[in-house]
Structure formats: C-alpha cells, structure tokens
Design an enzyme around this catalytic site. Structure first.
Site, PDB file in Angstrom:
ATOM      1  N   SER A 109      27.468  29.643  43.644  1.00 46.07           N
ATOM      2  CA  SER A 109      27.320  30.326  44.936  1.00 46.07           C
ATOM      3  C   SER A 109      26.385  29.541  45.850  1.00 46.07           C
ATOM      4  O   SER A 109      26.672  28.383  46.157  1.00 46.07           O
ATOM      5  CB  SER A 109      26.880  31.769  44.686  1.00 46.07           C
ATOM      6  OG  SER A 109      26.951  32.555  45.840  1.00 46.07           O
ATOM      7  N   ASP A 159      37.945  36.100  45.365  1.00 51.08           N
ATOM      8  CA  ASP A 159      36.601  35.991  45.958  1.00 51.08           C
ATOM      9  C   ASP A 159      36.661  36.418  47.428  1.00 51.08           C
ATOM     10  O   ASP A 159      37.317  35.753  48.238  1.00 51.08           O
ATOM     11  CB  ASP A 159      36.102  34.544  45.846  1.00 51.08           C
ATOM     12  CG  ASP A 159      34.630  34.425  46.225  1.00 51.08           C
ATOM     13  OD1 ASP A 159      33.931  33.613  45.616  1.00 51.08           O
ATOM     14  OD2 ASP A 159      34.194  35.167  47.143  1.00 51.08           O
ATOM     15  N   HIS A 190      33.779  36.508  43.099  1.00 48.14           N
ATOM     16  CA  HIS A 190      32.630  35.607  43.337  1.00 48.14           C
ATOM     17  C   HIS A 190      31.782  35.612  42.063  1.00 48.14           C
ATOM     18  O   HIS A 190      30.769  36.294  41.974  1.00 48.14           O
ATOM     19  CB  HIS A 190      31.827  36.148  44.529  1.00 48.14           C
ATOM     20  CG  HIS A 190      30.933  35.115  45.161  1.00 48.14           C
ATOM     21  ND1 HIS A 190      31.400  34.117  46.000  1.00 48.14           N
ATOM     22  CD2 HIS A 190      29.587  34.942  45.082  1.00 48.14           C
ATOM     23  CE1 HIS A 190      30.379  33.378  46.408  1.00 48.14           C
ATOM     24  NE2 HIS A 190      29.273  33.850  45.868  1.00 48.14           N
TER      25      HIS A 190
END
Ligand code: MLT
Length: 210
Positions: A109, A159, A190
């Site tokens: 991320s 995501d 995610h």
C-alpha cells in the site's frame, strides 16, 4: 544534517545458511516497522532485513509521505521522503551490512508507493521490488533508467482504490523505463494475498544476482 538512521526501524542480520535476497520492508498507512516482519520467513527465510517506520503522521498514523486526500499524493513530499529513505538505506548499508543493490524492497500500500518512488529516483539503490496494493505514484514519473530491474506488482481485482487500468499504467511506466515487471494479480481487495505471497517467494528465489 540529521542522522538518516535516526528513525524508528528494525534491522535483522542474515542468519547463517540463509541464501535469499535481503529485504527492505515498507509498511502501509497506520503500520510501523514491525508490521511486515513476519514476511521474512515466508519470502526470504533468515534474510537480512531493514524495516523503517514512515516519518509522516496522518491523524496519528505513520506513513511514508503526505497525501492531499485519498489517492492524491503530495508529489513534492513523495520525492523528498523517497530521498530521505534512500539516505536511510545508504547509511544502513554501512552499519547493518546491507549494501545498496542487495536489497529487494517489499512494500504494501503506502509502502509500495514509496518503494516505486525510491526505484524511480534512485534506480541503483535496490536489487528489485515487490509491490503489493500499489498505486501510480507520479502523474509524470521521472525519466529513470531501470536497466532490467525486476519488479513484481500484485494488486487485487476487487481493490476499491486501484482499478485494473491503474495497475496496468503503473506497470507500463516501469516497463517503459526498463524494469522487468512480473504481474501477479489476485481476486481480493486492498490486501496481501497468501497465494500471491507464495508466488513472490518463488520470484525472489529466482532473482538474478545484480
Ligand atoms: C497511499 O496514500 O499511499 C495510498 O492511498 C495507500 C494508503 O495509504 O491508503
């Protein structure tokens, strides 16, 4: 100039018998230097590890650079923090025996996004990168010579922050600059996907020595 090592971080020496690449672990927003340590045994057992904490706080949550709002990065800060992280990696090489170009960045991320900026601004610093839940860091990326640098990108089909087209744009930007990109999509969101992590371990084991 402040000591680049003066940030919370974990450094683990290589264990005897370990042969896999050394890892630079880069956590997501709200994480810290301990978050991704369990990936060591999964991805590169016993490898030397550097795991710094992001130096920016967003509502008290550590991250590696500022954003204007979700998905909109402060690109000036992104570059400055990437340079700060490069100085950390370079200084750590001396102290912790992790020479530049020996480390594979493993970012999740926000950590994946700073890893991309690190690659683009300091192409000689890393041996490669595995980017999980990775976004497009720059609207106009710098002209970098990535010269065959291996990069794995693993994003989820569900995501909500990263439509497939954005993953393809990131991969295109990296390939256009010479990176050898391995795409490892997964059906999740995610997140770190267990099967993608297993495939990443195989990718790491097969990396050419740089
Ligand atoms: C970022 O800001 O790097 C991405 O939006 C991922 C996140 O931290 O939410």
């Amino acid at each position: 100039m402040a000591d680049p090592l003066d940030r919370p971080h974990v450094a683990l020496p290589r264990e005897s018998g370990s042969t896999g690449p050394s890892l630079l672990l880069l956590h997501g927003t709200g994480g810290d230097e301990h978050d991704l340590l369990p990936l060591r045994e999964l991805l590169s057992p016993g490898a030397a590890v550097l795991s710094p904490r992001g130096t920016v706080l967003e509502q008290g949550m550590p991250r590696f650079f500022r954003r204007l709002r979700e998905g909109v990065f402060d690109e000036e800060d992104l570059s400055a923090r990437a340079d700060e992280l490069a100085a950390f990696v370079t200084a750590a090489a001396e102290v912790h025996g992790t020479p530049p170009a020996s480390l594979v960045a493993v970012g999740f991320s926000n950590g994946a996004n700073i890893a991309s900026a690190l690659l683009l601004r300091h192409p000689a610093l890393l041996r490669g990168a595995a980017l999980f839940a990775a976004m497009v860091p720059y609207a106009e990326p710098p002209a970098a010579e990535l010269a065959g640098l291996p990069v794995l990108v693993s994003n989820g089909a569900r995501d909500p922050m990263i439509p497939r087209a954005r993953t393809e744009l990131l991969e295109r930007q990296l390939r256009d600059r010479g990176a050898v990109v391995t795409d490892v999509p997964h059906p999740g969101g995610h997140q770190l996907d267990p099967e993608a992590l297993r495939r990443t371990a195989g990718w790491l084991a097969s990396l050419p020595t740089r």
